[in-house]
Design a protein around this motif. Structure first.
Motif, PDB file in Angstrom:
ATOM      1  N   ALA A  86      73.149  32.139  59.954  1.00  0.00           N
ATOM      2  CA  ALA A  86      73.820  33.438  60.006  1.00  0.00           C
ATOM      3  C   ALA A  86      75.278  33.327  59.581  1.00  0.00           C
ATOM      4  CB  ALA A  86      73.718  34.013  61.418  1.00  0.00           C
ATOM      5  N   ALA A  87      75.937  32.250  59.983  1.00  0.00           N
ATOM      6  CA  ALA A  87      77.340  32.062  59.617  1.00  0.00           C
ATOM      7  C   ALA A  87      77.510  31.893  58.112  1.00  0.00           C
ATOM      8  CB  ALA A  87      77.924  30.854  60.348  1.00  0.00           C
ATOM      9  N   PRO A 116      70.076  35.950  55.545  1.00  0.00           N
ATOM     10  CA  PRO A 116      69.262  36.813  56.405  1.00  0.00           C
ATOM     11  C   PRO A 116      68.454  35.944  57.366  1.00  0.00           C
ATOM     12  CG  PRO A 116      68.981  37.366  54.074  1.00  0.00           C
ATOM     13  CD  PRO A 116      69.692  36.061  54.123  1.00  0.00           C
ATOM     14  N   VAL A 117      68.553  36.187  58.662  1.00  0.00           N
ATOM     15  CA  VAL A 117      67.853  35.361  59.642  1.00  0.00           C
ATOM     16  C   VAL A 117      67.374  36.237  60.793  1.00  0.00           C
ATOM     17  CG1 VAL A 117      70.041  34.731  60.753  1.00  0.00           C
ATOM     18  CG2 VAL A 117      68.015  33.334  61.148  1.00  0.00           C
ATOM     19  N   GLY A 125      75.992  37.745  66.282  1.00  0.00           N
ATOM     20  CA  GLY A 125      75.802  37.585  64.848  1.00  0.00           C
ATOM     21  C   GLY A 125      74.426  37.140  64.420  1.00  0.00           C
ATOM     22  N   VAL A 126      73.540  36.875  65.370  1.00  0.00           N
ATOM     23  CA  VAL A 126      72.165  36.479  65.054  1.00  0.00           C
ATOM     24  C   VAL A 126      71.213  37.559  65.560  1.00  0.00           C
ATOM     25  CG1 VAL A 126      70.322  34.793  65.434  1.00  0.00           C
ATOM     26  CG2 VAL A 126      72.694  34.023  65.187  1.00  0.00           C
ATOM     27  N   ARG A 127      70.328  38.024  64.688  1.00  0.00           N
ATOM     28  CA  ARG A 127      69.331  39.021  65.084  1.00  0.00           C
ATOM     29  C   ARG A 127      68.218  38.313  65.854  1.00  0.00           C
ATOM     30  NH1 ARG A 127      66.960  40.008  60.813  1.00  0.00           N
ATOM     31  NH2 ARG A 127      65.951  41.994  61.291  1.00  0.00           N
ATOM     32  N   PRO A 163      62.487  33.935  49.442  1.00  0.00           N
ATOM     33  CA  PRO A 163      63.391  32.779  49.394  1.00  0.00           C
ATOM     34  C   PRO A 163      64.778  33.144  49.913  1.00  0.00           C
ATOM     35  CG  PRO A 163      63.031  33.672  47.187  1.00  0.00           C
ATOM     36  CD  PRO A 163      62.067  34.370  48.093  1.00  0.00           C
ATOM     37  N   GLY A 164      65.387  32.201  50.620  1.00  0.00           N
ATOM     38  CA  GLY A 164      66.750  32.406  51.106  1.00  0.00           C
ATOM     39  C   GLY A 164      66.855  33.259  52.342  1.00  0.00           C
ATOM     40  N   GLU A 165      65.704  33.592  52.975  1.00  0.00           N
ATOM     41  CA  GLU A 165      65.728  34.310  54.246  1.00  0.00           C
ATOM     42  C   GLU A 165      64.838  33.565  55.230  1.00  0.00           C
ATOM     43  OE1 GLU A 165      64.656  38.251  53.080  1.00  0.00           O
ATOM     44  OE2 GLU A 165      62.506  37.833  53.065  1.00  0.00           O
ATOM     45  N   TYR A 166      65.176  33.676  56.508  1.00  0.00           N
ATOM     46  CA  TYR A 166      64.613  32.734  57.475  1.00  0.00           C
ATOM     47  C   TYR A 166      64.188  33.419  58.768  1.00  0.00           C
ATOM     48  CZ  TYR A 166      67.312  29.746  54.356  1.00  0.00           C
ATOM     49  OH  TYR A 166      67.836  29.135  53.236  1.00  0.00           O
TER      50      TYR A 166
END
Length: 323
Positions: free
Chosen positions: A25-26, A30-31, A114-116, A151-154
């Motif tokens: 997240a930092a 997208p997480v 800051g983290v969903r 890709p690029g989201e977690y």
């Protein structure tokens, strides 16, 4: 990408899951963090107070709504009541993304420093003696079955400890599983048990050592788990401060431990997506559950819910969002 954290109880898997989610997240990724452990501590690992954690909505309390939304207009699923934790998506089902807006996230996901985060919810007193915790974890399995992550989201999931993760097909829903292992015989024993089951299904498992004091700890882990060991976290003043209620920004974490988190992300990103295998595994575990209990409970042959020609396409989420 879907990432799981597993390990012996007390190994630090929840701490590592929280650190990894915060690291992502930092960096602006997208997480979505999901707490699927019977001991609900991921919110605290992300810096929530006890009062804040208690107020988080529980996925397990909204299972009917989750099923109704994901069912969409899939003709193979007669009703939300006919869905079980392993019901796979098919044509007409609604897909979800990691951070694309949808009504479920509006209701069930909250920002924690800051983290969903979404949580399964605790094992309540009314459940004692009459319910299985895995019925609550089924909400996470349904969400992951219907998640078209790109890709690029977690999606980062803190799993229940030890071999309890194998009580459903949830353990197959991940691109990479990090097993957090202390330099102890008991922790290594959980590693052997977990990998013995997981690798029969092609599940990728990598080991992160935790509570590592010196070179002898690293040597012990290497001797026991071999090349599966891809990094280790040393004793951390940052983590100790968090456990004592002093929450700090993630960039205060020791550089050597931050480097481990960065390497973990690199390894996750290097995993190729195999949506066909994902669909095959979902169908296999749905058939197992249907035969073992689900068809009898629902009063219908739930194997008919499987759409044999359906494979998730992340582009399909745009269609789902318009429906």
């Amino acid at each position: 990408m879907k990432v799981a954290f597993v390990g012996k109880g007390g190994s630090g898997k929840t701490t590592l899951a929280g650190l990894f989610a915060r690291h992502l997240a930092a960096a602006g990724a997208p997480v979505l963090a999901l707490d699927a452990d019977i001991n609900q501590h991921l919110a605290a690992a992300l810096g929530a107070t006890d009062d804040e954690a208690v107020l988080l909505p529980a996925l397990g309390d909204h299972l009917g709504e989750i099923k109704e939304y994901l069912r969409g207009d899939n003709p193979r699923i007669e009703s939300a009541a006919a869905m079980v934790k392993t019901t796979p998506p098919g044509r007409g089902s609604r897909l979800i993304g990691v951070d694309r807006p949808n009504p479920l996230y509006d209701t069930l996901v909250r920002d924690v420093n800051g983290v969903r985060l979404a949580v399964t919810g605790p094992f309540a007193s009314e459940d004692l003696g009459v319910a299985c915790y895995h019925s609550k974890v089924g909400a996470v399995e349904l969400l992951l079955n219907h998640m078209a992550d790109g890709p690029g989201e977690y999606a980062v999931v803190d799993m229940t400890a030890g071999a309890d993760s194998f009580a459903s097909g949830l353990f197959t829903r991940f691109d990479l599983t990090f097993l957090v292992c202390e330099p102890t015989v008991r922790s290594v024993g959980v590693y052997r048990q977990y990998t013995g089951y997981a690798r029969d299904f092609g599940v990728r498992v990598k080991v992160i050592g935790n509570k590592v004091d010196d070179a002898s700890d690293v040597e012990f882990l290497r001797a026991e788990v071999g090349d599966d060991l891809v990094g280790w976290i040393g004793r951390s003043a940052f983590v100790k401060a968090a456990e004592r209620g002093r929450f700090q920004p993630i960039d205060v974490l020791e550089p050597e431990n931050r480097a481990v988190l960065a390497d973990m992300r690199t390894r996750v990103d290097a995993c190729g997506k195999d949506w066909a295998t994902y669909a095959r595994q979902a169908a296999e575990f749905h058939r197992r559950n249907a035969a073992a209990w689900a068809s009898d409970r629902v009063g219908a042959d739930l194997t008919e819910q499987i759409d044999p020609d359906f494979i998730i396409n992340p582009a399909g989420i745009d269609v789902a969002l318009r429906s």
